[in-house]
Design a protein around this motif. Structure first.
Motif, PDB file in Angstrom:
ATOM      1  N   GLU A 187      14.947  19.753  -6.058  1.00 38.80           N
ATOM      2  CA  GLU A 187      13.768  20.302  -6.733  1.00 38.80           C
ATOM      3  C   GLU A 187      13.192  21.426  -5.880  1.00 38.80           C
ATOM      4  OE1 GLU A 187      12.123  19.642  -9.538  1.00 38.80           O
ATOM      5  OE2 GLU A 187      13.181  17.848 -10.263  1.00 38.80           O
ATOM      6  N   PRO A 188      12.878  22.584  -6.483  1.00 43.49           N
ATOM      7  CA  PRO A 188      12.277  23.672  -5.703  1.00 43.49           C
ATOM      8  C   PRO A 188      10.886  23.296  -5.206  1.00 43.49           C
ATOM      9  CG  PRO A 188      12.178  24.166  -8.047  1.00 43.49           C
ATOM     10  CD  PRO A 188      13.019  22.933  -7.912  1.00 43.49           C
ATOM     11  N   GLY A 189      10.485  23.969  -4.130  1.00 44.98           N
ATOM     12  CA  GLY A 189       9.122  23.804  -3.641  1.00 44.98           C
ATOM     13  C   GLY A 189       8.920  22.634  -2.710  1.00 44.98           C
ATOM     14  N   GLY A 190       9.939  22.279  -1.944  1.00 47.67           N
ATOM     15  CA  GLY A 190       9.863  21.088  -1.108  1.00 47.67           C
ATOM     16  C   GLY A 190       9.337  21.314   0.290  1.00 47.67           C
ATOM     17  N   LEU A 191       9.408  20.254   1.073  1.00 49.32           N
ATOM     18  CA  LEU A 191       8.942  20.269   2.457  1.00 49.32           C
ATOM     19  C   LEU A 191       9.949  20.982   3.356  1.00 49.32           C
ATOM     20  CD1 LEU A 191       7.790  16.542   2.652  1.00 49.32           C
ATOM     21  CD2 LEU A 191       6.318  18.542   2.351  1.00 49.32           C
ATOM     22  N   PHE A 192       9.456  21.444   4.489  1.00 49.62           N
ATOM     23  CA  PHE A 192      10.312  22.093   5.469  1.00 49.62           C
ATOM     24  C   PHE A 192      10.400  21.242   6.731  1.00 49.62           C
ATOM     25  CE2 PHE A 192       9.328  25.465   2.526  1.00 49.62           C
ATOM     26  CZ  PHE A 192      10.573  26.048   2.348  1.00 49.62           C
ATOM     27  N   TRP A 193      11.244  21.659   7.643  1.00 51.36           N
ATOM     28  CA  TRP A 193      11.648  20.824   8.774  1.00 51.36           C
ATOM     29  C   TRP A 193      10.488  20.469   9.692  1.00 51.36           C
ATOM     30  CZ3 TRP A 193      15.214  17.556  10.042  1.00 51.36           C
ATOM     31  CH2 TRP A 193      15.511  17.259  11.379  1.00 51.36           C
ATOM     32  N   TYR A 194       9.808  21.466  10.229  1.00 50.44           N
ATOM     33  CA  TYR A 194       8.834  21.172  11.272  1.00 50.44           C
ATOM     34  C   TYR A 194       7.564  20.524  10.727  1.00 50.44           C
ATOM     35  CZ  TYR A 194      11.735  23.285  14.822  1.00 50.44           C
ATOM     36  OH  TYR A 194      12.776  23.536  15.693  1.00 50.44           O
ATOM     37  N   GLU A 195       7.157  20.852   9.512  1.00 54.91           N
ATOM     38  CA  GLU A 195       5.992  20.162   8.963  1.00 54.91           C
ATOM     39  C   GLU A 195       6.314  18.695   8.704  1.00 54.91           C
ATOM     40  OE1 GLU A 195       4.733  21.262   4.958  1.00 54.91           O
ATOM     41  OE2 GLU A 195       6.731  22.041   4.527  1.00 54.91           O
ATOM     42  N   ASN A 197       0.867  -1.182   0.000  1.00 55.23           N
ATOM     43  CA  ASN A 197       0.000   0.000   0.000  1.00 55.23           C
ATOM     44  C   ASN A 197       0.903   1.231   0.000  1.00 55.23           C
ATOM     45  OD1 ASN A 197      -2.370   1.636   0.393  1.00 55.23           O
ATOM     46  ND2 ASN A 197      -1.834   1.781   2.555  1.00 55.23           N
ATOM     47  N   LEU A 198       1.107   1.829  -1.160  1.00 57.61           N
ATOM     48  CA  LEU A 198       2.067   2.935  -1.314  1.00 57.61           C
ATOM     49  C   LEU A 198       1.367   4.282  -1.191  1.00 57.61           C
ATOM     50  CD1 LEU A 198       4.946   3.952  -2.073  1.00 57.61           C
ATOM     51  CD2 LEU A 198       4.197   3.870  -4.473  1.00 57.61           C
ATOM     52  N   ILE A 199       1.915   5.127  -0.319  1.00 59.01           N
ATOM     53  CA  ILE A 199       1.471   6.512  -0.171  1.00 59.01           C
ATOM     54  C   ILE A 199       2.661   7.410  -0.453  1.00 59.01           C
ATOM     55  CG2 ILE A 199       0.609   8.237   1.462  1.00 59.01           C
ATOM     56  CD1 ILE A 199      -0.885   5.924   2.855  1.00 59.01           C
ATOM     57  N   GLN A 200       2.477   8.391  -1.334  1.00 61.23           N
ATOM     58  CA  GLN A 200       3.571   9.260  -1.777  1.00 61.23           C
ATOM     59  C   GLN A 200       3.321  10.697  -1.323  1.00 61.23           C
ATOM     60  OE1 GLN A 200       3.067   7.774  -6.022  1.00 61.23           O
ATOM     61  NE2 GLN A 200       5.288   7.640  -5.862  1.00 61.23           N
ATOM     62  N   VAL A 201       4.350  11.304  -0.748  1.00 59.53           N
ATOM     63  CA  VAL A 201       4.225  12.644  -0.168  1.00 59.53           C
ATOM     64  C   VAL A 201       5.353  13.540  -0.673  1.00 59.53           C
ATOM     65  CG1 VAL A 201       4.296  13.987   1.975  1.00 59.53           C
ATOM     66  CG2 VAL A 201       3.096  11.781   1.917  1.00 59.53           C
ATOM     67  N   GLY A 202       4.991  14.740  -1.117  1.00 55.10           N
ATOM     68  CA  GLY A 202       5.986  15.731  -1.520  1.00 55.10           C
ATOM     69  C   GLY A 202       6.364  15.691  -2.986  1.00 55.10           C
ATOM     70  N   ILE A 203       5.684  14.862  -3.774  1.00 57.64           N
ATOM     71  CA  ILE A 203       6.046  14.665  -5.179  1.00 57.64           C
ATOM     72  C   ILE A 203       5.852  15.962  -5.960  1.00 57.64           C
ATOM     73  CG2 ILE A 203       5.661  13.261  -7.239  1.00 57.64           C
ATOM     74  CD1 ILE A 203       6.615  11.683  -4.734  1.00 57.64           C
ATOM     75  N   ARG A 204       6.859  16.298  -6.743  1.00 60.55           N
ATOM     76  CA  ARG A 204       6.779  17.497  -7.577  1.00 60.55           C
ATOM     77  C   ARG A 204       7.581  17.365  -8.873  1.00 60.55           C
ATOM     78  NH1 ARG A 204       9.735  18.131  -2.981  1.00 60.55           N
ATOM     79  NH2 ARG A 204      11.775  19.172  -3.093  1.00 60.55           N
TER      80      ARG A 204
END
Length: 292
Positions: A224-232, A159-166
């Motif tokens: 890649e620009p537009g990524g996740l940040f530390w605390y989130e 069961n694959l869940i993908q997060v942050g894909i851009r």
């Protein structure tokens, strides 16, 4: 790679017979298609870890006292396929010893072997991929074990869940379940709860460090620009460790730069944070409401 204790911890916490955690390093960079150097990632990670404070303020814990065994590195590099086979075998061996097994790459192709080992060892597995890239190609540049194929097998067998894909190729749409993809440009207020709700009880986490925004993680092979940040990111990880049985994780794609050490340190802190969450919430009842 010289054999040292993880983070310079005392020997009594670093022995395989006592340690609850195993750390496997895989200094492999055989299929990277742009910047090379991920094979140097494990050494940079270990060096940064040795210069890190070991008291986690948030959880009020010193998780290294649970014991962290630094396993001999997986150095097979004759082909991507043989590397994946070696990672799979090594990972499964330590899982069978009832250790909490963690892996630090190397490029993302190492995750093909780690995910395969965990999927064979735990029922009804969810794989949570935190990444800038979809990595869903069935084959790339003549190999099914290319970094661009890192979670293709997981998409078919877990069961694959993908997060942050851009970033992705249009062909990868054929292998993607968009209902379980949280694109970076479209993260909304309740996305974390929605993602948690799609997970089975057993979860394996694979983190490609290019998931983070290049402003805080420049030293990776394909930023890649537009990524996740530390605390989130920590908030999402903490939720998973609280609500689910995280059975293991890997972190990949640190491409160290001698003139930029903050990325190495982010990787070191991320690994230690994840261990801190694992043991903080090891016996946590997910039905309990906690304000933390």
């Amino acid at each position: 790679m010289s054999k040292k204790n993880y983070a310079g911890i005392p020997d009594k916490y670093a022995r395989i017979d006592e340690a609850k955690v195993v750390l496997i390093t895989v200094p492999y960079d055989g299929t990277s298609s742009w910047q090379k150097g991920a094979d140097k990632g494990p050494d940079a990670f270990l060096e940064a870890s040795a210069n890190m404070e070991l008291f986690d303020i948030e959880t009020r814990t010193e998780v290294y006292k649970k014991g962290i065994y630094l396993a001999p590195p997986v150095t097979e590099n004759s082909s991507p396929e043989k590397m994946v086979e070696a990672v799979h075998k090594t990972t499964k061996n330590y899982i069978k010893q009832e250790k909490f097994v963690t892996i630090f790459g190397g490029e993302h192709s190492v995750s093909i072997g780690t995910i395969r080992a965990f999927n064979e060892s735990f029922e009804d597995l969810t794989v949570v991929q935190i990444d800038a890239h979809a990595d869903l190609r069935p084959e790339y540049e003549g190999s099914k074990c290319n970094h661009a194929c890192a979670v293709y097998e997981a998409s078919k067998k877990t069961n694959l869940i993908q997060v942050g894909i851009r970033s992705m190729d249009i062909s990868e749409m054929d292998h993607m379940d968009e209902n379980q993809v949280y694109f970076a440009h479209n993260l909304y207020e309740d996305w974390m709860d929605d993602a948690i709700g799609q997970m089975t009880p057993n979860v394996f986490i694979t983190i490609d460090l290019d998931a983070f925004d290049p402003s805080i993680m420049p030293s990776t092979g394909t930023p890649e620009p537009g990524g996740l940040f530390w605390y989130e990111t920590l908030e999402f990880l903490k939720l998973m460790f609280k609500k689910k049985n995280v059975v293991g994780f890997d972190i990949v794609e640190l491409c160290p730069n001698e003139n930029e050490k903050s990325s190495d340190f982010l990787a070191a802190k991320l690994y230690y944070k994840m261990l801190s969450y694992k043991f903080k919430y090891l016996n946590h009842n997910p039905d309990e409401d906690e304000d933390e």
